[in-house]
Scaffold this motif. Sequence first.
Motif, mmCIF file in Angstrom:
data_model
loop_
_atom_site.group_PDB
_atom_site.id
_atom_site.type_symbol
_atom_site.label_atom_id
_atom_site.label_comp_id
_atom_site.label_asym_id
_atom_site.label_seq_id
_atom_site.Cartn_x
_atom_site.Cartn_y
_atom_site.Cartn_z
ATOM 1 N N ARG A 240 0.818 -1.209 0.000
ATOM 2 C CA ARG A 240 0.000 0.000 0.000
ATOM 3 C C ARG A 240 0.857 1.266 0.000
ATOM 4 O O ARG A 240 0.701 2.134 -0.849
ATOM 5 N N CYS A 241 1.807 1.371 0.932
ATOM 6 C CA CYS A 241 2.564 2.623 1.077
ATOM 7 C C CYS A 241 4.023 2.495 0.675
ATOM 8 O O CYS A 241 4.760 3.482 0.720
ATOM 9 N N HIS A 242 4.491 1.277 0.351
ATOM 10 C CA HIS A 242 5.865 1.017 -0.117
ATOM 11 C C HIS A 242 6.915 1.168 0.982
ATOM 12 O O HIS A 242 8.106 1.252 0.685
ATOM 13 N N CYS A 243 6.503 1.192 2.234
ATOM 14 C CA CYS A 243 7.461 1.229 3.341
ATOM 15 C C CYS A 243 8.242 -0.077 3.384
ATOM 16 O O CYS A 243 7.657 -1.161 3.269
ATOM 17 N N THR A 244 9.575 -0.001 3.561
ATOM 18 C CA THR A 244 10.422 -1.200 3.580
ATOM 19 C C THR A 244 11.114 -1.394 4.923
ATOM 20 O O THR A 244 12.200 -1.971 4.990
#
Length: 344
Positions: A240-244
Motif C-alpha cells: 500500500r505505502c511502499h514502506c520497507t
Amino acid sequence: RIDFDASCYTVRSTEDVQLLELMSMRPGKRISLRLKGRSKIRGTLQLIRDTAGAYSLRVYLPQECEKRKTGTLIGIDLGYTEMMATSEQELLGTDLGQYFSAISDKRRKNSEGRNRMYSLFRNLLKKPDKDKLAKAERIRKNNLGRKKQRARYIRDIGVIKTIVNRELNLLFTRKTNPIKEIVVEDLSTRMKVHFGKKWNRRLSGWMRGYLQERIRYKARKFGIEVNEVNPAYSSRECPRCHCTDKENRQGNSFKCSLCGYHGHADLVAALNILGRLGDKEIRIGMPPSQVKAVLDGRYVGWKSLNHTVSDKTSGVARVVNESPRSASLKSELRSNVQVCIASR
C-alpha cells in the motif's frame, strides 16, 4: 545417470525386437540392450539406475505446446516453509516446510551418530591391539558406509520432487479461473532457507535449481507465459505505502509499521511481485540498494499524498484510503517518485 548423445549409441531393429547399442569404456565394444516395445529414439539419451538396481532409459522429445489465449495473471512467491504463495492469497505446498524440518532433524541426528562412530574408529586405529583393529574394521564396514545414507537421501529428495510437481500440476491445470501468465521472482537469484548451515548448502542449491527447472518446464508444457521480475525487498515492502522497514516482517507475519497493512508475509510478497510486472523503475538485475532507493521515493510520495490531498467539496483535508496496488494511486505515485528522486 549416464548421458549418451547421438554419437554414443546406435539403434538396430529386427522383426522381433528393437536393440539399443551403447558405447562402453572398452574401445570398439558396445553394450546391447533389448528394449520393450518400439519407439523413435533420437537426441540425447539418459540411462538411469535406481536404488533397487533397475535400469530405465529416458528419451527426450521436443513438445510443441500452444500458448493459452485466455486466462488470468497471477504473481507467485517461492519459499520453503510454503512452496508457493500466490497473489490470489493462496498458500500452496504447505507440507513442504514440515517435511524439510523432519529431514533436517533426522539428518542432524544421523550426522551426530556418525561423527561419534568416526571418532571412535580413529581412536581404535591408534592402538596396536589386534582386537581393537578388528573392532575398528567392523565400525568402518557397518557404521561408516555411504550406501544406506545415499539411499535415504534419494528417498527424501523423491518425496520433495513429488510435492513440487503435484502443486505445480494442480495450479497450472485448474479448471476454474485458469492461468494464462505468471509473474515470478528472477529465477537466477539466490534463494534462502533456514534449516542449518550444512543442510542449507546441500539442499538450497539443489532445490533452487529444481524449482527453476520445474516452473519453466511445467509452464511451457501447459502453454503458460512466465514473466520474471526483480524480487529485492518484495517480502518487506508494504503493497500500500511502499514502506520497507525491516520490522514490517516478523517470521511469516507482515504488518506495516506506517499504515498498518497486515497479512501473511509470503502472500504480501506475491502481491508485490505481481505489482512489479511492467515496472520500468525496478528492473531485473538492479542491485537491492537501487531498488530500495526507488521504494523509499515512493514511500515519501505516498506519505506526502496521503497528508496533502483535500476534499474540494468541503475544503477539509482527509487521508486517502486506497486498496493495495490501486491503479490511480500508482499513477500518482509514479510522478511523485520522480520528483522525490530528483530532489535527492
